[in-house]
Design a protein around this motif. Structure first.
Motif, PDB file in Angstrom:
ATOM      1  N   LEU A   1       0.626  -0.966   0.014  1.00 19.76           N
ATOM      2  CA  LEU A   1      -0.214  -0.092  -0.025  1.00 19.76           C
ATOM      3  C   LEU A   1       0.943   1.180   0.094  1.00 19.76           C
ATOM      4  O   LEU A   1       1.647   1.370   0.599  1.00 19.76           O
ATOM      5  CB  LEU A   1      -0.876   0.097   1.185  1.00 19.76           C
ATOM      6  CG  LEU A   1      -1.780  -1.226   1.453  1.00 19.76           C
ATOM      7  CD1 LEU A   1      -2.479  -1.013   2.957  1.00 19.76           C
ATOM      8  CD2 LEU A   1      -2.847  -1.264   0.425  1.00 19.76           C
ATOM      9  N   THR A   2       0.629   2.247  -0.690  1.00 14.56           N
ATOM     10  CA  THR A   2       1.110   3.684  -0.894  1.00 14.56           C
ATOM     11  C   THR A   2       0.211   4.338  -0.432  1.00 14.56           C
ATOM     12  O   THR A   2      -0.879   4.599  -0.919  1.00 14.56           O
ATOM     13  CB  THR A   2       1.463   3.943  -2.278  1.00 14.56           C
ATOM     14  OG1 THR A   2       2.484   3.037  -2.770  1.00 14.56           O
ATOM     15  CG2 THR A   2       2.034   5.286  -2.392  1.00 14.56           C
ATOM     16  N   LEU A   3       0.323   5.065   0.863  1.00 12.30           N
ATOM     17  CA  LEU A   3      -0.654   5.847   1.708  1.00 12.30           C
ATOM     18  C   LEU A   3      -0.219   7.251   1.454  1.00 12.30           C
ATOM     19  O   LEU A   3       1.064   7.650   1.999  1.00 12.30           O
ATOM     20  CB  LEU A   3      -0.894   5.122   3.109  1.00 12.30           C
ATOM     21  CG  LEU A   3      -1.265   3.923   2.946  1.00 12.30           C
ATOM     22  CD1 LEU A   3      -1.313   2.918   4.622  1.00 12.30           C
ATOM     23  CD2 LEU A   3      -2.669   3.630   2.369  1.00 12.30           C
ATOM     24  N   LYS A   4      -0.718   8.084   1.599  1.00 11.49           N
ATOM     25  CA  LYS A   4      -0.493   9.539   1.242  1.00 11.49           C
ATOM     26  C   LYS A   4      -1.538  10.395   2.313  1.00 11.49           C
ATOM     27  O   LYS A   4      -2.615  10.042   2.651  1.00 11.49           O
ATOM     28  CB  LYS A   4      -0.520  10.170   0.071  1.00 11.49           C
ATOM     29  CG  LYS A   4       0.418   9.436  -0.775  1.00 11.49           C
ATOM     30  CD  LYS A   4       0.475  10.131  -2.214  1.00 11.49           C
ATOM     31  CE  LYS A   4       1.447   9.316  -3.180  1.00 11.49           C
ATOM     32  NZ  LYS A   4       1.763   9.861  -4.284  1.00 11.49           N
ATOM     33  N   GLY A   5      -0.825  11.525   3.068  1.00  7.76           N
ATOM     34  CA  GLY A   5      -1.630  12.400   3.504  1.00  7.76           C
ATOM     35  C   GLY A   5      -0.651  13.633   4.166  1.00  7.76           C
ATOM     36  O   GLY A   5       0.385  13.970   3.621  1.00  7.76           O
ATOM     37  N   LYS A   6      -1.166  14.239   5.138  1.00  4.87           N
ATOM     38  CA  LYS A   6      -0.259  15.419   5.650  1.00  4.87           C
ATOM     39  C   LYS A   6       0.121  15.204   7.249  1.00  4.87           C
ATOM     40  O   LYS A   6      -0.708  14.593   7.689  1.00  4.87           O
ATOM     41  CB  LYS A   6      -1.463  16.624   5.619  1.00  4.87           C
ATOM     42  CG  LYS A   6      -1.758  16.865   4.368  1.00  4.87           C
ATOM     43  CD  LYS A   6      -1.945  18.415   3.938  1.00  4.87           C
ATOM     44  CE  LYS A   6      -2.548  18.950   3.066  1.00  4.87           C
ATOM     45  NZ  LYS A   6      -1.347  19.229   2.043  1.00  4.87           N
ATOM     46  N   PHE A   7       1.357  15.609   7.087  1.00  5.77           N
ATOM     47  CA  PHE A   7       1.858  15.057   8.411  1.00  5.77           C
ATOM     48  C   PHE A   7       3.001  16.387   8.805  1.00  5.77           C
ATOM     49  O   PHE A   7       3.576  16.779   7.898  1.00  5.77           O
ATOM     50  CB  PHE A   7       2.705  13.825   8.544  1.00  5.77           C
ATOM     51  CG  PHE A   7       3.007  13.283   9.744  1.00  5.77           C
ATOM     52  CD1 PHE A   7       2.032  12.884  10.896  1.00  5.77           C
ATOM     53  CD2 PHE A   7       4.558  13.519  10.350  1.00  5.77           C
ATOM     54  CE1 PHE A   7       2.499  12.582  12.218  1.00  5.77           C
ATOM     55  CE2 PHE A   7       4.795  13.018  11.497  1.00  5.77           C
ATOM     56  CZ  PHE A   7       3.827  12.223  12.424  1.00  5.77           C
ATOM     57  N   GLY A   8       3.238  16.375  10.188  1.00  5.78           N
ATOM     58  CA  GLY A   8       4.457  17.292  10.529  1.00  5.78           C
ATOM     59  C   GLY A   8       3.908  18.767  10.988  1.00  5.78           C
ATOM     60  O   GLY A   8       2.771  18.993  11.082  1.00  5.78           O
ATOM     61  N   ASN A   9       4.780  19.567  11.322  1.00  8.24           N
ATOM     62  CA  ASN A   9       4.800  20.661  12.006  1.00  8.24           C
ATOM     63  C   ASN A   9       5.430  21.745  11.365  1.00  8.24           C
ATOM     64  O   ASN A   9       6.629  21.919  11.760  1.00  8.24           O
ATOM     65  CB  ASN A   9       4.744  20.982  13.336  1.00  8.24           C
ATOM     66  CG  ASN A   9       4.003  22.059  13.966  1.00  8.24           C
ATOM     67  OD1 ASN A   9       3.586  22.979  13.425  1.00  8.24           O
ATOM     68  ND2 ASN A   9       4.220  22.180  15.323  1.00  8.24           N
TER      69      ASN A   9
ATOM     70  N   SER B   1       2.811  13.899   2.879  1.00  5.34           N
ATOM     71  CA  SER B   1       3.638  13.071   3.287  1.00  5.34           C
ATOM     72  C   SER B   1       3.160  11.527   2.698  1.00  5.34           C
ATOM     73  O   SER B   1       1.917  11.673   2.174  1.00  5.34           O
ATOM     74  CB  SER B   1       3.952  12.931   4.752  1.00  5.34           C
ATOM     75  OG  SER B   1       4.464  14.001   4.955  1.00  5.34           O
ATOM     76  N   GLY B   2       3.971  10.590   2.932  1.00  4.83           N
ATOM     77  CA  GLY B   2       3.414   9.228   2.605  1.00  4.83           C
ATOM     78  C   GLY B   2       4.392   8.190   3.145  1.00  4.83           C
ATOM     79  O   GLY B   2       5.558   8.594   3.467  1.00  4.83           O
TER      80      GLY B   2
END
Length: 188
Positions: free
Chosen positions: A134-142, A147-148
């Protein structure tokens, strides 16, 4: 006589020219093999000192500090072959600045309908089969940024948010509630 001399010179020139060209082939020589204790044997012959250039010339997918630096097309080749149900393999050489010329190797296989990932730094190399890559993407960090992650899993309902939340959580019950997966890499 002069014609033969020119032909010999031309052949020598072509041989010298070809000697300077590096041909990169997919690392198809990886063997899905285990010892009598059931441990993967693919890392047994890797030299202790290794450079990114050596990995590139060997036809490995090469990363440096989480960025692909050589043979990036091998990843696409692996995905294409595995999506067609063909047994295939890929060796990844991961170099990190803080570790110098001591890379981590990961061998990824698609074999008889299952994915397997072996990490050269792991103590247990028995290998667990997974049904999905699975290649999963989203938003992460501060601040938040795209990201993914790429993971192996048997549950294809896993999400980016679920995996990332589990990685930063200190709640053991929450972490245990996440379906089992194996991290291949982060995407930048």
């Amino acid at each position: 006589m002069m014609k033969n001399y020119i032909i010999v010179c031309l052949v020598c020139f072509l041989v010298l020219l070809a000697g300077g060209v590096t041909v990169v082939q997919q690392s198809s020589s990886l063997e899905f093999a285990f010892d009598n204790r059931g441990q993967y044997t693919g890392f047994n012959s890797i030299p202790s000192r290794y450079t990114p250039e050596m990995a590139q010339n060997a036809g490995y997918y090469v990363m440096s500090d989480s960025e692909v630096v050589a043979n990036g097309g091998l990843w696409d080749d692996f995905l294409a072959a595995s999506s067609q149900g063909k047994n295939t393999s890929l060796r990844m050489a991961k170099f990190y600045s803080e570790y110098g010329s001591s890379p981590f190797f990961a061998d990824l296989f698609y074999n008889e309908g299952y994915y397997y990932l072996f990490d050269s730094s792991a103590k247990d190399l028995s290998g667990k089969p997974f049904k999905h890559l699975l290649t999963l993407k989203g938003k992460f960090g501060n601040p938040l940024r795209d990201s993914g992650v790429v993971v192996l899993a048997n549950d294809n309902s896993l999400t980016f948010d679920l995996i990332m939340s589990g990685m930063v959580s200190s709640n053991l019950e929450y972490i245990k509630s996440i379906p089992e997966y194996q991290l291949i890499m982060f995407l930048i």
